[in-house]
Design a protein around this motif. Sequence first.
Motif, PDB file in Angstrom:
ATOM      1  N   LEU A 131       0.868  -1.194   0.000  1.00  0.00           N
ATOM      2  CA  LEU A 131       0.000   0.000   0.000  1.00  0.00           C
ATOM      3  C   LEU A 131       0.893   1.229   0.000  1.00  0.00           C
ATOM      4  O   LEU A 131       1.878   1.283   0.747  1.00  0.00           O
ATOM      5  N   ILE A 133       0.472   5.350   0.423  1.00  0.00           N
ATOM      6  CA  ILE A 133      -0.341   6.541   0.668  1.00  0.00           C
ATOM      7  C   ILE A 133       0.421   7.716   0.069  1.00  0.00           C
ATOM      8  O   ILE A 133       1.552   8.014   0.486  1.00  0.00           O
ATOM      9  N   ALA A 173       0.704   7.091  -9.303  1.00  0.00           N
ATOM     10  CA  ALA A 173      -0.579   6.840  -8.622  1.00  0.00           C
ATOM     11  C   ALA A 173      -1.626   6.306  -9.589  1.00  0.00           C
ATOM     12  O   ALA A 173      -2.473   5.490  -9.218  1.00  0.00           O
ATOM     13  N   GLN A 177      -2.119   0.062  -8.640  1.00  0.00           N
ATOM     14  CA  GLN A 177      -3.317  -0.132  -7.826  1.00  0.00           C
ATOM     15  C   GLN A 177      -3.047   0.053  -6.341  1.00  0.00           C
ATOM     16  O   GLN A 177      -3.944   0.366  -5.577  1.00  0.00           O
ATOM     17  N   ARG A 178      -1.797  -0.181  -5.933  1.00  0.00           N
ATOM     18  CA  ARG A 178      -1.472  -0.084  -4.505  1.00  0.00           C
ATOM     19  C   ARG A 178      -1.534   1.367  -4.002  1.00  0.00           C
ATOM     20  O   ARG A 178      -1.431   1.624  -2.802  1.00  0.00           O
ATOM     21  N   TYR A 179      -1.670   2.335  -4.908  1.00  0.00           N
ATOM     22  CA  TYR A 179      -1.665   3.746  -4.516  1.00  0.00           C
ATOM     23  C   TYR A 179      -3.014   4.228  -4.002  1.00  0.00           C
ATOM     24  O   TYR A 179      -4.047   3.900  -4.557  1.00  0.00           O
ATOM     25  N   GLU A 180      -2.966   5.047  -2.941  1.00  0.00           N
ATOM     26  CA  GLU A 180      -4.138   5.810  -2.510  1.00  0.00           C
ATOM     27  C   GLU A 180      -3.733   7.270  -2.549  1.00  0.00           C
ATOM     28  O   GLU A 180      -2.821   7.694  -1.819  1.00  0.00           O
ATOM     29  N   ILE A 182      -4.216  11.031  -1.731  1.00  0.00           N
ATOM     30  CA  ILE A 182      -4.903  11.835  -0.717  1.00  0.00           C
ATOM     31  C   ILE A 182      -4.736  13.313  -1.063  1.00  0.00           C
ATOM     32  O   ILE A 182      -3.617  13.761  -1.343  1.00  0.00           O
ATOM     33  N   ASP A 194      -9.247  10.918   5.940  1.00  0.00           N
ATOM     34  CA  ASP A 194      -9.149  10.303   4.612  1.00  0.00           C
ATOM     35  C   ASP A 194      -8.155   9.128   4.646  1.00  0.00           C
ATOM     36  O   ASP A 194      -8.440   8.038   4.141  1.00  0.00           O
ATOM     37  N   ILE A 195      -7.001   9.377   5.264  1.00  0.00           N
ATOM     38  CA  ILE A 195      -5.980   8.323   5.358  1.00  0.00           C
ATOM     39  C   ILE A 195      -6.516   7.158   6.202  1.00  0.00           C
ATOM     40  O   ILE A 195      -6.360   5.989   5.831  1.00  0.00           O
ATOM     41  N   ARG A 198      -8.809   4.888   4.232  1.00  0.00           N
ATOM     42  CA  ARG A 198      -8.098   4.023   3.261  1.00  0.00           C
ATOM     43  C   ARG A 198      -7.301   2.925   3.988  1.00  0.00           C
ATOM     44  O   ARG A 198      -7.212   1.796   3.531  1.00  0.00           O
ATOM     45  N   PHE A 202      -7.647  -1.132   3.827  1.00  0.00           N
ATOM     46  CA  PHE A 202      -6.497  -1.988   3.503  1.00  0.00           C
ATOM     47  C   PHE A 202      -6.334  -3.092   4.555  1.00  0.00           C
ATOM     48  O   PHE A 202      -6.131  -4.259   4.212  1.00  0.00           O
TER      49      PHE A 202
END
Length: 210
Positions: A131, A133, A173, A177-180, A182, A194-195, A198, A202
């Motif tokens: 993941l 962030i 990003a 796909q592993r990107y979130e 923010i 927000d974090i 997510r 996860f």
Amino acid sequence: MNGAFITIEGSEGVGKTSNVEAMVARLRAKGLTVVHTREPGGTPLAEDIRTLLLDVRAEPMASLTELLLVFASRAQHLDQVIRPALARGDWVVCDRFTDATYAYQGGGRGLDISQIDQLAALVHGDLQPDLTIYLDLAVDVAFERIKGRDHDRFEREQRAFFESVRSTYRTLAERHQRYELIDASQPLPDVQQDIATRLDAFVARFGPRS
Ligand code: TMP
């Protein structure tokens, strides 16, 4: 048994430090054992390499030297901290990893991406974050936030450098796909919420794997 490998990325001024601490606290509150670390650095030797990278000195650093130093620091960090932690089943939260090399040495310095690909394959070909962030913020706003700080060698770079850093991160990003992503222009409590959302999703997906 393998823990999750979580990274946090973004340019200077996006509020990475306070957010990474909140992330670690949230994971620990769920009962997970978390190793909180950073790059460049994370071991005494790798922290010495960090000092070489960040200090401002009279002799200019060649971009290739910079690239090799970030990967030298990473190889040490992987060997001493990241791989052993994941093998124990601990979770690792790392403030920056190889995506920062694509953004700063690839985007910012304009080094050939294939050179970074080769070094990434050599140093950790089998290991990628689960993941990432990414805190995204307009360069003008980020610049305003770091005004008045004692600037290190990277923070002294010009606006165009940071525009390339940001645009590389945004491309990564979209690609992974592993990107979130923010929106770091929101007030801090909203960024943290927000974090947290997510991160919780996860954890539910990945689960404690022990
Ligand atoms: P920090 O701002 O997260 O403390 O990171 C220190 C600096 O190191 C930051 O300006 C970004 C830079 N950096 C690279 O240029 N390449 C890398 O691979 C990493 C991990 C960091």
